[in-house]
Write a protein that holds these residues in place. Structure first.
Motif, mmCIF file in Angstrom:
data_model
loop_
_atom_site.group_PDB
_atom_site.id
_atom_site.type_symbol
_atom_site.label_atom_id
_atom_site.label_comp_id
_atom_site.label_asym_id
_atom_site.label_seq_id
_atom_site.Cartn_x
_atom_site.Cartn_y
_atom_site.Cartn_z
ATOM 1 N N GLN A 150 0.851 -1.182 0.000
ATOM 2 C CA GLN A 150 0.000 0.000 0.000
ATOM 3 C C GLN A 150 0.889 1.235 0.000
ATOM 4 O O GLN A 150 1.828 1.341 0.805
ATOM 5 N N SER B 214 -2.821 4.283 -3.307
ATOM 6 C CA SER B 214 -2.678 3.299 -4.382
ATOM 7 C C SER B 214 -2.128 1.993 -3.821
ATOM 8 O O SER B 214 -1.515 1.967 -2.746
ATOM 9 N N THR B 215 -2.332 0.912 -4.570
ATOM 10 C CA THR B 215 -1.824 -0.400 -4.180
ATOM 11 C C THR B 215 -1.003 -0.984 -5.312
ATOM 12 O O THR B 215 -1.422 -0.941 -6.475
ATOM 13 N N PHE C 192 -0.970 -2.220 -10.852
ATOM 14 C CA PHE C 192 -1.106 -0.968 -10.118
ATOM 15 C C PHE C 192 -2.580 -0.580 -10.010
ATOM 16 O O PHE C 192 -3.241 -0.356 -11.026
ATOM 17 N N GLU C 193 -3.092 -0.520 -8.779
ATOM 18 C CA GLU C 193 -4.430 -0.005 -8.513
ATOM 19 C C GLU C 193 -4.255 1.440 -8.062
ATOM 20 O O GLU C 193 -3.837 1.706 -6.933
ATOM 21 N N VAL C 194 -4.575 2.366 -8.942
ATOM 22 C CA VAL C 194 -4.195 3.766 -8.742
ATOM 23 C C VAL C 194 -5.306 4.536 -8.031
ATOM 24 O O VAL C 194 -6.455 4.553 -8.486
ATOM 25 N N ALA C 195 -4.961 5.174 -6.921
ATOM 26 C CA ALA C 195 -5.902 6.047 -6.227
ATOM 27 C C ALA C 195 -6.188 7.271 -7.087
ATOM 28 O O ALA C 195 -5.278 7.859 -7.676
ATOM 29 N N HIS C 196 -7.456 7.653 -7.167
ATOM 30 C CA HIS C 196 -7.872 8.739 -8.048
ATOM 31 C C HIS C 196 -7.336 10.081 -7.526
ATOM 32 O O HIS C 196 -7.632 10.480 -6.404
ATOM 33 N N PHE D 24 -0.057 9.486 -12.190
ATOM 34 C CA PHE D 24 0.638 8.294 -11.703
ATOM 35 C C PHE D 24 1.316 7.659 -12.918
ATOM 36 O O PHE D 24 0.645 7.170 -13.829
ATOM 37 N N GLY E 1 -6.380 7.348 -12.259
ATOM 38 C CA GLY E 1 -7.192 6.512 -11.394
ATOM 39 C C GLY E 1 -7.670 5.307 -12.177
ATOM 40 O O GLY E 1 -8.660 5.402 -12.889
#
Length: 325
Positions: free
Chosen positions: A135, A140-141, A170-174, A180, A193
């Protein structure tokens, strides 16, 4: 006349990524000020918008460029200053640039403090095996395969990651104002995101989008990918388009869910999980294969692939080699 540069196109793409999510009046003003600063930027925006082909984005741009602008008193310039006049809708923003610069210093000051307390220069390196899930401070993860090497730089205005080896999902935080970007083998993949993966396969780079949209910059070429689409990019900048059923949950699991995937991309992932090298005969590398293969059992998965396709799995001097029967 100043020529259009890749930096112009990338900056335009950043603005348009944000526009698609809706601008505040302040951000719209910042955008118009940025446009007025260089004559080439309007052309960069036009080209990127055409490539993105998003009706909502088109509407946002029309609204921004049609925004009525109050007229500010002119600022006298020194006699030896070359004359430059911004387009009429943008002219009033020029005096605001100094104020914007002061604001940027303030924001960046806070961002610098946050960055020092966050994850600047975070280095993640995994051995052969299942990899790790990390994390990040921005929310993001990162799902990193085994035998992977990633460096993370979170800054006030950007999130930059360098994938030196292996594969990451990559799980991108908005965060529209903080693009990113993952860089690998000279390829840059940018999102604001979304869920996407980047993997090194020898000297090639594989990009697949599981959710949302990304832009890919490679050798001066700018492309956009939506969910279910990917690219295999060679060191010589040759691009092979890919399509697949997107499934973010499956992409983050312990399984490889191959649906017509290239053999070399599947073997690369198994090699990340194995303590022994894995390769195949050159004429098999691009063969499409399907099936579900467990990363935690790379040798068993190799045997399944060989059996299902009528190939031979043989031990090499240091690992495993797949060849035609």
């Amino acid at each position: 006349m100043t020529s259009l540069t890749l930096d112009d196109l990338e900056a335009a793409a950043d603005w348009l990524d944000e526009a698609a999510d809706g601008w505040s009046p302040e951000r719209r003003a910042d955008f118009l000020a940025w446009l007025a600063d260089q004559p080439t930027r309007l052309e960069a925006v036009r080209r990127v918008a055409q490539t993105m082909a998003d009706p909502m984005l088109d509407a946002a741009l029309r609204e921004a460029l049609a925004t009525p602008a109050p007229i500010a008193p002119p600022i006298a310039a020194p006699a030896d200053t070359p004359a430059f006049e911004a387009p009429a809708p943008l002219r009033w923003f020029k005096p605001a640039l100094a104020m914007a610069a002061c604001l940027a210093l303030t924001v960046m000051g806070g961002g610098w403090l946050w960055m020092q307390q966050g994850q600047s220069g975070l280095h993640l390196e995994t051995a052969a095996g299942p990899g790790l899930v990390q994390q990040l401070a921005d929310g993001s993860t990162v799902h990193l395969d085994g035998r992977s090497d990633l460096t993370v730089h979170l800054r006030a205005g950007s999130r930059d990651l360098d994938l030196a080896a292996g594969r990451g999902l990559f799980e991108v935080a908005h965060a529209p104002q903080r693009p990113f970007t993952v860089r690998s083998n000279g390829v840059a993949v940018t999102a604001v995101g979304t869920v996407f993966e980047v993997a090194q396969i020898g000297t090639d780079t594989l990009v697949r989008v599981q959710q949302g949209r990304v832009r890919v910059t490679d050798g001066g070429t700018l492309r956009f990918l939506d969910a279910g689409h990917g690219l295999l990019l060679s060191a010589s900048h040759k691009a092979t388009a890919l399509s697949f059923p997107p499934d973010p949950a499956a992409a983050a699991s312990d399984w490889i869910d191959a649906r017509g995937d290239r053999l070399d991309s599947v073997l690369a992932r198994l090699a990340h999980a194995s303590d022994r090298p894995i390769d195949c005969a050159p004429d098999l590398a691009a063969r499409p294969i399907s099936g579900r293969y467990r990363l935690s059992d790379p040798e068993g998965s190799l045997r399944l692939i060989a059996m299902a396709n009528g190939w031979t799995l043989e031990p090499s001097a240091s690992g495993w080699h797949l060849r035609p029967a």
